[in-house]
Scaffold this active site. Structure first.
Site, PDB file in Angstrom:
ATOM      1  N   HIS A 147      81.766  32.773  42.413  1.00 54.35           N
ATOM      2  CA  HIS A 147      80.361  32.585  42.069  1.00 54.35           C
ATOM      3  C   HIS A 147      79.670  31.723  43.137  1.00 54.35           C
ATOM      4  O   HIS A 147      80.276  30.820  43.699  1.00 54.35           O
ATOM      5  CB  HIS A 147      80.239  31.917  40.694  1.00 54.35           C
ATOM      6  CG  HIS A 147      78.830  31.935  40.201  1.00 54.35           C
ATOM      7  ND1 HIS A 147      77.920  30.985  40.555  1.00 54.35           N
ATOM      8  CD2 HIS A 147      78.170  32.826  39.422  1.00 54.35           C
ATOM      9  CE1 HIS A 147      76.747  31.285  40.007  1.00 54.35           C
ATOM     10  NE2 HIS A 147      76.877  32.396  39.312  1.00 54.35           N
TER      11      HIS A 147
ATOM     12  N   GLU B 200      75.110  39.299  43.407  1.00 49.25           N
ATOM     13  CA  GLU B 200      74.180  38.257  42.985  1.00 49.25           C
ATOM     14  C   GLU B 200      73.467  37.655  44.197  1.00 49.25           C
ATOM     15  O   GLU B 200      74.015  36.778  44.871  1.00 49.25           O
ATOM     16  CB  GLU B 200      74.934  37.148  42.240  1.00 49.25           C
ATOM     17  CG  GLU B 200      75.638  37.633  40.996  1.00 49.25           C
ATOM     18  CD  GLU B 200      75.820  36.520  39.972  1.00 49.25           C
ATOM     19  OE1 GLU B 200      75.311  36.683  38.857  1.00 49.25           O
ATOM     20  OE2 GLU B 200      76.420  35.492  40.307  1.00 49.25           O
TER      21      GLU B 200
ATOM     22  N   SER C 262      68.907  36.035  37.359  1.00 48.83           N
ATOM     23  CA  SER C 262      67.726  36.049  36.479  1.00 48.83           C
ATOM     24  C   SER C 262      67.534  37.378  35.758  1.00 48.83           C
ATOM     25  O   SER C 262      66.410  37.796  35.491  1.00 48.83           O
ATOM     26  CB  SER C 262      66.465  35.660  37.253  1.00 48.83           C
ATOM     27  OG  SER C 262      66.596  34.356  37.802  1.00 48.83           O
TER      28      SER C 262
ATOM     29  N   GLY D 208      69.183  31.668  38.722  1.00 48.76           N
ATOM     30  CA  GLY D 208      68.606  30.508  38.045  1.00 48.76           C
ATOM     31  C   GLY D 208      67.224  30.136  38.539  1.00 48.76           C
ATOM     32  O   GLY D 208      66.705  29.060  38.236  1.00 48.76           O
TER      33      GLY D 208
ATOM     34  N   ASN E 116      77.669  34.479  31.817  1.00 49.98           N
ATOM     35  CA  ASN E 116      78.309  33.379  32.541  1.00 49.98           C
ATOM     36  C   ASN E 116      77.696  32.103  31.981  1.00 49.98           C
ATOM     37  O   ASN E 116      76.564  31.760  32.305  1.00 49.98           O
ATOM     38  CB  ASN E 116      78.012  33.526  34.049  1.00 49.98           C
ATOM     39  CG  ASN E 116      78.496  32.323  34.852  1.00 49.98           C
ATOM     40  OD1 ASN E 116      79.218  31.476  34.342  1.00 49.98           O
ATOM     41  ND2 ASN E 116      78.078  32.261  36.107  1.00 49.98           N
TER      42      ASN E 116
ATOM     43  N   LYS F 114      78.478  29.099  32.515  1.00 49.16           N
ATOM     44  CA  LYS F 114      78.478  27.962  33.449  1.00 49.16           C
ATOM     45  C   LYS F 114      78.931  26.694  32.705  1.00 49.16           C
ATOM     46  O   LYS F 114      79.804  26.785  31.863  1.00 49.16           O
ATOM     47  CB  LYS F 114      77.104  27.820  34.105  1.00 49.16           C
ATOM     48  CG  LYS F 114      76.613  29.163  34.689  1.00 49.16           C
ATOM     49  CD  LYS F 114      75.417  29.039  35.558  1.00 49.16           C
ATOM     50  CE  LYS F 114      75.044  30.419  36.108  1.00 49.16           C
ATOM     51  NZ  LYS F 114      73.932  30.381  37.045  1.00 49.16           N
TER      52      LYS F 114
ATOM     53  N   GLU G 236      77.682  29.361  42.971  1.00 48.21           N
ATOM     54  CA  GLU G 236      77.711  27.910  42.729  1.00 48.21           C
ATOM     55  C   GLU G 236      79.049  27.314  43.162  1.00 48.21           C
ATOM     56  O   GLU G 236      79.105  26.187  43.643  1.00 48.21           O
ATOM     57  CB  GLU G 236      77.418  27.624  41.241  1.00 48.21           C
ATOM     58  CG  GLU G 236      75.943  27.846  40.941  1.00 48.21           C
ATOM     59  CD  GLU G 236      75.639  28.313  39.535  1.00 48.21           C
ATOM     60  OE1 GLU G 236      76.484  28.167  38.637  1.00 48.21           O
ATOM     61  OE2 GLU G 236      74.528  28.857  39.332  1.00 48.21           O
TER      62      GLU G 236
HETATM   63  P1  PGA Z   1      71.031  33.470  36.001  1.00 43.91           P
HETATM   64  O1  PGA Z   1      72.526  33.269  36.515  1.00 43.91           O
HETATM   65  O2  PGA Z   1      71.034  34.687  35.128  1.00 43.91           O
HETATM   66  O3  PGA Z   1      70.726  32.203  35.228  1.00 43.91           O
HETATM   67  O4  PGA Z   1      70.162  33.634  37.192  1.00 43.91           O
HETATM   68  C1  PGA Z   1      73.292  34.376  36.912  1.00 43.91           C
HETATM   69  C2  PGA Z   1      74.613  33.901  37.453  1.00 43.91           C
HETATM   70  O5  PGA Z   1      74.632  32.834  38.071  1.00 43.91           O
HETATM   71  O6  PGA Z   1      75.651  34.548  37.262  1.00 43.91           O
END
Ligand code: PGA
Length: 251
Positions: free
Chosen positions: A95, A167, A213, A173, A9, A11, A97
């Site tokens: 997601h 998630e 992560s 993140g 992803n 982003k 976010e």
């Molecule tokens: P991350 O993000 O691996 O940077 O924690 C995962 C995601 O948001 O899909």
């Protein structure tokens, strides 16, 4: 038998030229590693360049969102038909976010999911608890509820095209990863919720990824768990060596 899906992803990262350079770099590194599906979900304007670079390889390019209406006065939005016409097969929906910063709710996530499925796309449906919910011991209730609401009116037949990405929001993140046991347990609870809706066969066939992560150092342990069928990877999907290590862990 469920197949691993390792999805990046990106982003809001990678311009078209940056994506081209990245795909050209990683293409030979993952060539022939066919024990998993490999997908990168890209910003809308970057999709075409990434697809062009990925042509003829085992890498697929997806989108990071899609609107639920077919067309009309929805400034700034992109429809499933638009994505399909340029050959996009996968789309991330829901997601955290999007839920946190852009007002996405289980209702809009459900509408987007149904629109994408109706257009023949594969959906990577994200869900997961926030830190307070985990600490309060209600993770199972939260993910079960999200599973039911986000998939309302999605048929058993359409579930073939749904991948769920578990998630935990506190792990995205942040460098904090769910332990392999936590990931396995919660993916298993999502599978139980699927079994309640669709029965055991669909629940057993549905791919459930872990995200939050995931990286080159922890992927092998997470992917070894029986209920973890892949990863949705943010930060580490921007670094060819790290992402390739995750693909290797799925071989
Ligand atoms: P991350 O993000 O691996 O940077 O924690 C995962 C995601 O948001 O899909």
């Amino acid at each position: 038998m469920r197949r691993y899906v390792i999805a990046g992803n990106w982003k809001m990262n990678f311009t078209p030229s940056q994506a081209t350079a990245f795909i050209n770099e990683i293409k030979p590194m993952v060539a022939g590693k066919d024990n998993c599906d490999i997908v990168f979900c890209a910003p809308y304007v970057t999709i075409a360049a990434a697809m062009e670079a990925a042509k003829g390889s085992n890498i697929k390019i997806g989108a990071e969102n899609v609107h639920f209406e077919q067309k009309g006065a929805f400034t700034g939005e992109v429809s499933a038909e638009m994505l399909r016409e340029i050959g996009v097969e996968y789309v991330i929906i829901g997601h955290s976010e999007r839920r946190q910063y852009f007002g996405e709710t289980d209702e809009t996530v459900n509408k987007r999911t149904k629109a994408a499925l109706a257009a023949g796309m594969k959906v990577i449906l994200c869900l997961g608890e926030v830190k307070e919910q985990r600490l309060a011991g209600i993770t199972k209730e939260i993910v079960s509820m999200q599973t039911k609401l986000d998939l309302a009116d999605v048929s058993a037949e359409d579930m073939k095209n749904v991948i769920i990405a578990y998630e935990p929001v506190w792990a995205i993140g942040t460098g904090l990863t769910a332990t392999p046991e936590q990931a396995d347990e919660t993916c298993g609870q999502i599978r139980e919720a699927l079994a309640e809706i669709y029965g055991a066969e669909v629940a057993e066939a549905t791919i459930i990824q872990y995200g939050g992560s995931m990286n080159d150092a922890n992927a092998a342990e997470l992917l070894a768990k029986p209920n973890v069928d892949g990863g949705l990877i943010g930060g580490a999907s921007l670094v060819a060596k790290k992402f390739t290590a995750i693909v290797d862990a799925a071989q």
